[in-house]
Each structure stands twice: as structure tokens, then as C-alpha cells.
Design an enzyme around this catalytic site. Sequence first.
Site, PDB file in Angstrom:
ATOM      1  N   ASP A 136       0.815  -1.217   0.000  1.00 53.20           N
ATOM      2  CA  ASP A 136       0.000   0.000   0.000  1.00 53.20           C
ATOM      3  C   ASP A 136       0.849   1.268   0.000  1.00 53.20           C
ATOM      4  O   ASP A 136       0.365   2.332   0.414  1.00 53.20           O
ATOM      5  CB  ASP A 136      -0.932  -0.007   1.225  1.00 53.20           C
ATOM      6  CG  ASP A 136      -2.261  -0.693   0.917  1.00 53.20           C
ATOM      7  OD1 ASP A 136      -2.595  -0.834  -0.271  1.00 53.20           O
ATOM      8  OD2 ASP A 136      -2.958  -1.085   1.877  1.00 53.20           O
ATOM      9  N   LYS A 139      -0.468   4.666  -0.950  1.00 52.88           N
ATOM     10  CA  LYS A 139      -1.447   5.400  -0.129  1.00 52.88           C
ATOM     11  C   LYS A 139      -0.857   6.701   0.413  1.00 52.88           C
ATOM     12  O   LYS A 139      -1.584   7.572   0.873  1.00 52.88           O
ATOM     13  CB  LYS A 139      -1.951   4.523   1.026  1.00 52.88           C
ATOM     14  CG  LYS A 139      -3.003   3.527   0.572  1.00 52.88           C
ATOM     15  CD  LYS A 139      -3.610   2.784   1.746  1.00 52.88           C
ATOM     16  CE  LYS A 139      -4.714   1.850   1.298  1.00 52.88           C
ATOM     17  NZ  LYS A 139      -5.193   0.998   2.390  1.00 52.88           N
ATOM     18  N   HIS A 164      -4.025   4.370  -5.605  1.00 55.76           N
ATOM     19  CA  HIS A 164      -2.859   4.066  -4.760  1.00 55.76           C
ATOM     20  C   HIS A 164      -2.024   2.936  -5.362  1.00 55.76           C
ATOM     21  O   HIS A 164      -0.824   2.845  -5.121  1.00 55.76           O
ATOM     22  CB  HIS A 164      -3.269   3.755  -3.313  1.00 55.76           C
ATOM     23  CG  HIS A 164      -3.769   2.371  -3.065  1.00 55.76           C
ATOM     24  ND1 HIS A 164      -5.068   1.996  -3.263  1.00 55.76           N
ATOM     25  CD2 HIS A 164      -3.139   1.243  -2.634  1.00 55.76           C
ATOM     26  CE1 HIS A 164      -5.231   0.719  -2.955  1.00 55.76           C
ATOM     27  NE2 HIS A 164      -4.054   0.226  -2.572  1.00 55.76           N
ATOM     28  N   ASP A 217      -3.780 -11.152   3.152  1.00 57.84           N
ATOM     29  CA  ASP A 217      -4.187  -9.801   3.566  1.00 57.84           C
ATOM     30  C   ASP A 217      -5.623  -9.805   4.098  1.00 57.84           C
ATOM     31  O   ASP A 217      -5.901  -9.253   5.172  1.00 57.84           O
ATOM     32  CB  ASP A 217      -4.060  -8.855   2.368  1.00 57.84           C
ATOM     33  CG  ASP A 217      -4.212  -7.395   2.760  1.00 57.84           C
ATOM     34  OD1 ASP A 217      -3.852  -7.035   3.900  1.00 57.84           O
ATOM     35  OD2 ASP A 217      -4.692  -6.604   1.930  1.00 57.84           O
TER      36      ASP A 217
HETATM   37 FE   LIG Z   1      -4.176  -1.626  -1.280  1.00 59.48          FE
END
Ligand SMILES: [Fe+2]
Length: 293
Positions: A136, A139, A164, A217
Site C-alpha cells: 500500500d 497510499k 494508490h 491480507d
Molecule cells: Fe491496497
Amino acid sequence: MDGLFFIQTMEPLLDREGWVLGYFESVFQLSAERSGEIVKDIAMMVAVSSLSVLAAALVLLPIFVAFNRGVMGLSRRLLDANIDILTVLGSAIAKRDSDTHAHNYRVTILAIRLAEAMDLDAASIRRLVKGAFLHDVGKIAIPDHILLKPGKLDADEFAVMKTHVVRGLDILHSSAWLADAADVVGGHHEKFDGSGYPAGFAGGAIPAIARIFAIADVFDALTSRRPYKDPMPFAAAMDILHAGAGGHFDPDMLARFAAIAEGLHGRLTTLGDVGVEGELRRLVGHYFVSSPA
Ligand SMILES: [Fe+2]
């Protein structure tokens, strides 16, 4: 010939202008005594040369060994520094998103264990580790009012949030070492049925390590405690994953995960947020020490 030495000579015979008129060839037989001396001289030269090479090697070997040890130490420290940067960067992003270090660590452990169960090679697992930490990273470019919005995002906000992935890929391009993370960073929101983003890839078109990461995840997001929710019980989380088999998740990988998930979940729960870091460092060390990154 027969232990004796002969010397053969050939001399051109020139006229006054330097033209060759002919050659004078001669052959001499050396005496047995002189031949013996030549053999002794040759033996002595070979012995002296060999001893010189041996002596040089003995002097130089410890220097090479020490030098090599120094280079290995520096390589190790450089690798440690790179892994630290990876960890810090991943944790910094997780903090922004109000996730915890521990989530990143657990997801990485779960993903490595599933990759091992899928018999992935060490190079793929190294790419998976880098991707898991940095999935990520993009982000960082998402505005706070969208990233930290407590409620559901509207369509425009979600469109921004989805960027992102591409922004993360842009960040990785600045480092050859981090570029290995691209498969996971670029593919972690793809879904097995092609309904994910950004590319809408389906099935095998999604890199295997991204399919592995997606399972890890979601599983950890469901089973971990967040400020706004309690951890979901293991069986309920697995029900949600199974409902996504063939849709969100690769069904074969999910079946493999289901076989190891309970043991892994128990182990991670026992370790707690503090113990999980040591476990991760041990695992990551194994994959990054055994061969060059
Ligand atoms: Fe993500």
C-alpha cells in the site's frame, strides 16, 4: 635423445646487399656431463618456481580470506539496512492508514507460509516479502480526507483511492531493489474472476505472489483487532474466504491456505504483536541470506 641433449642451429648466409644465399645448419651433441647439468638446472627452476607460488599463496591467502570476510560483512549490513528501510516504509504507510506494524508483519508471515505450501522458489518469495511490506505504499499519495474517511467512500473518492496501486508502482520505479515488489503492489487488488483493479486481470494473468498476498491480507484483516472492531473468530473468517473462492481468490491457493490456516493462526495468536516481529525477522533472514537479493 636417449637422455642426451643436442643443439641445432640454422644461420642464413647473406651477400653484401643482404640477400639470402643459403643456410648454414649445424647439430652439436652435448656431452653426458653437460646434459646432466641442464636437467639439474631445469629441475631446480621448477622447484624454485613452485616454492615461490606456494609461498605467495600462503602469504596472500589470509589477506584474501580477511578481505572476503569484510566484503561479506558489508553486504550483510547493506542487506539489513535495505530490509530495515523496507520495514520502516511499510510501517509508515500502515500508520497513516491506522493499521499497525503487526498487521504488516502477520500478513507477510502468512503470505510466506502459503507460498512455501505452494512450493514457490526462493526468488519469488523474496519478491513476495518486498511486495507484502510495500503493497500500500501508494497510499502516501492519497489525501487524508479520503484515506482517513470513517464512513464509506463515494464513487469519486473510491476512484481516487484506487489510484494508490499505480502511485505505488511509480514509487517503486525509483529503486531497482524495490522494483521486485511490483507484482504484489500492482496486483494486490486484482480478483481471480477479473473484477478487481487496476487492470481487471483474471486467473493466471494475476501474478501468483499477488494471488497469495490477497488471501493473507484479507484473512489477517478479518481476524485481527482494529480500533473499530474486534477480531473475527477463525471459523467465521474462513467462511468469508471460502465464499470468495473463484471470485476474489484463487480456489487452489485458498484450499492450500485452508489446510495450514488454523495452525498458522494459532501460532500468530500465541506470538502476539511483540513476538510476531522476531518471527518475521527470522523468516525474512532465511530467504535474504541464503542467496543474493
Ligand atoms: Fe491496497
